[in-house]
Design an enzyme around this catalytic site. Structure first.
Site, PDB file in Angstrom:
ATOM      1  N   ARG A 134     -11.775  68.494  98.366  1.00 60.07           N
ATOM      2  CA  ARG A 134     -11.061  68.758  99.242  1.00 60.07           C
ATOM      3  C   ARG A 134     -11.278  69.842 100.200  1.00 60.07           C
ATOM      4  NH1 ARG A 134      -6.634  67.101  95.751  1.00 60.07           N
ATOM      5  NH2 ARG A 134      -5.779  64.983  96.417  1.00 60.07           N
ATOM      6  N   LYS A 156     -19.000  72.512 113.149  1.00 58.40           N
ATOM      7  CA  LYS A 156     -18.909  71.293 113.121  1.00 58.40           C
ATOM      8  C   LYS A 156     -20.206  69.446 112.933  1.00 58.40           C
ATOM      9  CE  LYS A 156     -18.043  70.265 117.815  1.00 58.40           C
ATOM     10  NZ  LYS A 156     -18.352  69.412 119.304  1.00 58.40           N
ATOM     11  N   GLU A 198     -32.491  72.630 123.441  1.00 53.60           N
ATOM     12  CA  GLU A 198     -30.857  73.416 123.461  1.00 53.60           C
ATOM     13  C   GLU A 198     -31.341  75.131 123.992  1.00 53.60           C
ATOM     14  OE1 GLU A 198     -28.568  71.943 123.011  1.00 53.60           O
ATOM     15  OE2 GLU A 198     -28.757  70.175 121.493  1.00 53.60           O
ATOM     16  N   LYS A 239     -24.036  80.796 121.319  1.00 53.94           N
ATOM     17  CA  LYS A 239     -22.474  80.352 120.539  1.00 53.94           C
ATOM     18  C   LYS A 239     -21.576  80.552 120.194  1.00 53.94           C
ATOM     19  CE  LYS A 239     -22.551  75.559 118.387  1.00 53.94           C
ATOM     20  NZ  LYS A 239     -23.221  74.992 117.977  1.00 53.94           N
ATOM     21  N   GLU A 249     -13.009  73.359 120.393  1.00 53.46           N
ATOM     22  CA  GLU A 249     -13.389  72.654 121.540  1.00 53.46           C
ATOM     23  C   GLU A 249     -12.101  71.677 122.196  1.00 53.46           C
ATOM     24  OE1 GLU A 249     -17.101  69.961 121.827  1.00 53.46           O
ATOM     25  OE2 GLU A 249     -16.601  68.558 123.200  1.00 53.46           O
ATOM     26  N   ARG A 253     -15.641  74.999 124.950  1.00 52.85           N
ATOM     27  CA  ARG A 253     -16.574  74.627 124.317  1.00 52.85           C
ATOM     28  C   ARG A 253     -17.941  73.627 124.596  1.00 52.85           C
ATOM     29  NH1 ARG A 253     -16.991  74.577 117.285  1.00 52.85           N
ATOM     30  NH2 ARG A 253     -19.155  73.292 117.243  1.00 52.85           N
ATOM     31  N   ASN A 257     -21.544  71.231 126.193  1.00 57.07           N
ATOM     32  CA  ASN A 257     -22.403  69.745 126.197  1.00 57.07           C
ATOM     33  C   ASN A 257     -23.007  69.973 127.433  1.00 57.07           C
ATOM     34  OD1 ASN A 257     -20.892  68.564 124.202  1.00 57.07           O
ATOM     35  ND2 ASN A 257     -18.992  68.526 125.294  1.00 57.07           N
ATOM     36  N   HIS A 260     -25.457  66.823 127.968  1.00 63.04           N
ATOM     37  CA  HIS A 260     -25.229  65.929 126.946  1.00 63.04           C
ATOM     38  C   HIS A 260     -24.314  64.780 127.057  1.00 63.04           C
ATOM     39  CE1 HIS A 260     -26.324  69.147 124.564  1.00 63.04           C
ATOM     40  NE2 HIS A 260     -26.818  68.270 123.471  1.00 63.04           N
ATOM     41  N   HIS A 264     -27.148  61.782 125.681  1.00 62.56           N
ATOM     42  CA  HIS A 264     -26.591  61.228 124.895  1.00 62.56           C
ATOM     43  C   HIS A 264     -26.873  59.523 125.098  1.00 62.56           C
ATOM     44  CE1 HIS A 264     -23.673  63.906 123.000  1.00 62.56           C
ATOM     45  NE2 HIS A 264     -24.720  64.494 121.966  1.00 62.56           N
ATOM     46  N   HIS A 278     -33.220  64.392 120.589  1.00 60.61           N
ATOM     47  CA  HIS A 278     -32.128  64.836 120.840  1.00 60.61           C
ATOM     48  C   HIS A 278     -32.476  65.632 121.978  1.00 60.61           C
ATOM     49  CE1 HIS A 278     -27.774  66.124 121.362  1.00 60.61           C
ATOM     50  NE2 HIS A 278     -28.112  66.980 120.706  1.00 60.61           N
TER      51      HIS A 278
HETATM   52  N1  LIG Z   1     -23.221  70.538 114.423  1.00 59.81           N
HETATM   53  C1  LIG Z   1     -23.452  70.340 115.177  1.00 59.81           C
HETATM   54  O1  LIG Z   1     -22.843  71.278 116.314  1.00 59.81           O
HETATM   55  C2  LIG Z   1     -25.008  69.303 116.122  1.00 59.81           C
HETATM   56  C3  LIG Z   1     -24.818  70.604 116.977  1.00 59.81           C
HETATM   57  C4  LIG Z   1     -26.932  69.950 117.806  1.00 59.81           C
HETATM   58  C5  LIG Z   1     -27.119  68.417 116.970  1.00 59.81           C
HETATM   59  N2  LIG Z   1     -26.634  68.363 116.186  1.00 59.81           N
HETATM   60  C6  LIG Z   1     -26.936  67.146 114.693  1.00 59.81           C
HETATM   61  O2  LIG Z   1     -28.532  67.605 114.613  1.00 59.81           O
HETATM   62  C7  LIG Z   1     -29.246  66.743 114.466  1.00 59.81           C
HETATM   63  C8  LIG Z   1     -30.489  66.896 114.690  1.00 59.81           C
HETATM   64  O3  LIG Z   1     -31.262  67.896 114.106  1.00 59.81           O
HETATM   65  P1  LIG Z   1     -32.639  67.954 113.762  1.00 59.81           P
HETATM   66  O4  LIG Z   1     -33.403  68.084 115.180  1.00 59.81           O
HETATM   67  O5  LIG Z   1     -32.523  69.623 113.187  1.00 59.81           O
HETATM   68  O6  LIG Z   1     -32.929  66.768 113.474  1.00 59.81           O
HETATM   69  P2  LIG Z   1     -33.266  66.932 111.339  1.00 59.81           P
HETATM   70  O7  LIG Z   1     -32.913  67.407 110.606  1.00 59.81           O
HETATM   71  O8  LIG Z   1     -33.953  65.050 111.429  1.00 59.81           O
HETATM   72  O9  LIG Z   1     -35.151  67.437 111.469  1.00 59.81           O
HETATM   73  C9  LIG Z   1     -36.077  66.445 112.627  1.00 59.81           C
HETATM   74  C10 LIG Z   1     -37.293  66.474 111.354  1.00 59.81           C
HETATM   75  O10 LIG Z   1     -38.106  67.679 110.656  1.00 59.81           O
HETATM   76  C11 LIG Z   1     -38.112  67.882 109.587  1.00 59.81           C
HETATM   77  N3  LIG Z   1     -38.085  69.331 109.196  1.00 59.81           N
HETATM   78  C12 LIG Z   1     -37.016  69.906 108.708  1.00 59.81           C
HETATM   79  N4  LIG Z   1     -37.607  71.349 109.108  1.00 59.81           N
HETATM   80  C13 LIG Z   1     -38.637  71.250 108.891  1.00 59.81           C
HETATM   81  C14 LIG Z   1     -39.660  72.442 108.314  1.00 59.81           C
HETATM   82  N5  LIG Z   1     -39.481  74.134 108.428  1.00 59.81           N
HETATM   83  N6  LIG Z   1     -41.088  72.580 108.695  1.00 59.81           N
HETATM   84  C15 LIG Z   1     -41.398  70.810 108.790  1.00 59.81           C
HETATM   85  N7  LIG Z   1     -40.108  69.501 109.026  1.00 59.81           N
HETATM   86  C16 LIG Z   1     -38.965  70.289 109.255  1.00 59.81           C
HETATM   87  C17 LIG Z   1     -36.947  67.253 108.612  1.00 59.81           C
HETATM   88  O11 LIG Z   1     -37.571  66.116 107.668  1.00 59.81           O
HETATM   89  C18 LIG Z   1     -36.724  65.614 110.319  1.00 59.81           C
HETATM   90  O12 LIG Z   1     -37.802  65.131 110.049  1.00 59.81           O
HETATM   91  C19 LIG Z   1     -28.421  65.375 114.999  1.00 59.81           C
HETATM   92  O13 LIG Z   1     -28.371  64.721 113.735  1.00 59.81           O
HETATM   93  C20 LIG Z   1     -27.907  65.744 115.950  1.00 59.81           C
HETATM   94  O14 LIG Z   1     -26.361  65.176 116.041  1.00 59.81           O
HETATM   95  C21 LIG Z   1     -25.263  68.282 114.848  1.00 59.81           C
HETATM   96 ZN   LIG Z   2     -27.600  69.016 121.884  1.00 58.26          ZN
END
Ligand SMILES: NC(=O)c1ccc[n+]([C@@H]2O[C@H](COP(=O)([O-])OP(=O)(O)OC[C@H]3O[C@@H](n4cnc5c(N)ncnc54)[C@H](O)[C@@H]3O)[C@@H](O)[C@H]2O)c1
Ligand SMILES: [Zn+2]
Length: 382
Positions: A134, A156, A198, A239, A249, A253, A257, A260, A264, A278
């Site tokens: 939990r 999030k 971003e 942020k 949100e 917040r 987006n 987005h 998306h 993304h």
């Molecule tokens: N929670 C939120 O507020 C929020 C906001 C924006 C995006 N997201 C989510 O984030 C995700 C995308 O995140 P991302 O772009 O970081 O993708 P990711 O976590 O898939 O990382 C991208 C790639 O880089 C590699 N990688 C990570 N760190 C590395 C490093 N230091 N050196 C070499 N390779 C490395 C990973 O293994 C992966 O292959 C999506 O699922 C999206 O929905 C969440």
């Molecule tokens: Zn985003």
């Protein structure tokens, strides 16, 4: 190649950005080499707590041994689980593996999950922390630019459903974020660029001076060093301020987006494949939002919109539908994807539009027919 991770002292004095959320407040520690301080920071916040590290195969190869060393040296008992890289790990199957591994390692309330990776790991490990027993506390150690400026901050967490991204999740704030900007040195250039979309978003949505600074200094941000650290800290400040105003949100917040809704839809159109990351979808989406605000809504001058789009293109981000490789679905399919992301109420859509660079706002009454006509024109340009 393994990252030159320091396990002793931080290279420079870190910047600390506070996320002010009352009893759920926390700090974001930003700087080159700050992962070396992770163990001491955790020990200070939660004396005696154990740590369970969740990471992916790519990140594990670069930094997991160094993080384990840092935790060991601070006397923090730790175990880890390594999951496959990529969006497909935000699934029930991988969540189950992570939760079972956390429970098997006898983590109690009071112990900590450490999310070591990009946004995928942050979202997955954060959600596991929200539901195991939990709710366990967790620490974000973001290793992508996207995660350092966006996903690690704000609480999030989510996995994906067969119906769409991020549909199963929780708001669960971390107790600490440690963003070591040197870890980005091993990030593939394309991933860094996608994260930059971003980062520049904060300038475009609310800070014209930051945008102008990025126009002048983006090459240094890409190169690393002080300019990169400054840009990441500014993004986290932006942020944190928005999240502090509107944690769940219900209002402001949503400004985050910007780009987005189009983004998306385009990501979904590409099947969330590496045809369009993304951040790349967000770049095209922000360019479309400026274009739409200028040409269809008369909210911003065409010259100002062109300036925003020019900067995105200058760093090598896609800005037009024709920059997306492969075929795109038809207009009506694209409109359906947009409707999935944002419910259409009586022919009206909610969009983040702009009155200028640094002046985004939430518009709840965007006529669906206008969006359709706009996208039809953009598809014809392909
Ligand atoms: N929670 C939120 O507020 C929020 C906001 C924006 C995006 N997201 C989510 O984030 C995700 C995308 O995140 P991302 O772009 O970081 O993708 P990711 O976590 O898939 O990382 C991208 C790639 O880089 C590699 N990688 C990570 N760190 C590395 C490093 N230091 N050196 C070499 N390779 C490395 C990973 O293994 C992966 O292959 C999506 O699922 C999206 O929905 C969440
Ligand atoms: Zn985003």
């Amino acid at each position: 190649m393994s990252a030159p991770v320091r396990t002793s002292i931080a290279d420079t004095e870190p910047t600390i950005v506070d996320v002010k959320l009352g009893s759920r407040s926390y700090g974001i520690v930003i700087g080159r080499g700050v992962v070396a301080t992770l163990g001491a920071r955790i020990a200070a916040l939660r004396p005696g707590a154990k740590a369970f590290v969740v990471t992916d195969e790519n990140v594990a190869g670069h930094v997991l041994p160094a993080v384990e060393t840092v935790l060991d040296r601070a006397g923090i008992k730790n175990e880890s689980v390594v999951v496959p890289p990529g969006e497909s790990s935000k699934s029930f199957a991988v969540l189950e593996r992570v939760c079972e591994a956390i429970i098997a390692s006898r983590m109690e309330r009071g112990d900590l999950v450490v999310a070591l990776g990009g946004g995928v790991i942050g979202d997955l490990a954060g959600f596991a922390a929200a539901v195991v027993r939990r709710g366990l506390d967790y620490v974000q150690v973001p290793t992508t630019l996207l995660a350092q400026v966006d996903s690690s901050v704000g609480g999030k967490t989510a996995i994906d459903s067969s119906h769409g991204k991020n549909l199963i999740g929780a708001f669960h704030q971390p107790i600490l974020v440690v963003a070591d900007t040197a870890l980005l040195d091993t990030l593939p250039a394309r991933e860094f660029r996608a994260g930059y979309a971003e980062l520049v978003k904060y300038g475009l949505l609310g800070d014209a001076a930051f945008f102008a600074w990025l126009e002048a200094n983006w090459k240094d941000v890409f190169a690393g060093g002080e300019a990169r650290d400054h840009a990441i800290a500014e993004s986290c400040r932006a942020k944190a301020a928005i999240v502090a105003r509107d944690e769940r949100e219900t209002g402001d917040r949503a400004l985050l987006n910007l780009g987005h809704t189009f983004g998306h839809a385009l990501e979904a159109a590409c099947g969330y494949s590496d045809r369009l990351l993304h951040g790349e979808g967000v770049a095209v989406g922000m360019a479309l939002a400026f274009d739409f605000s200028a040409t269809r809504q008369g909210l911003v001058s065409k010259a100002e919109a062109a300036r925003a789009i020019r900067h995105l293109a200058a760093v090598g981000l896609p800005t037009r539908l024709r920059d997306i490789p492969g075929t795109l679905p038809s207009l009506s399919q694209l409109m359906e994807l947009i409707a999935q992301d944002k419910k259409i109420k009586r022919g009206m859509l909610t969009f983040i539009l702009v009155r200028g660079i640094g002046a985004a706002f939430i518009e709840t009454g965007v006529d669906e027919a206008e969006v359709r006509a706009f996208l039809s024109e953009k598809l014809a340009e392909r």
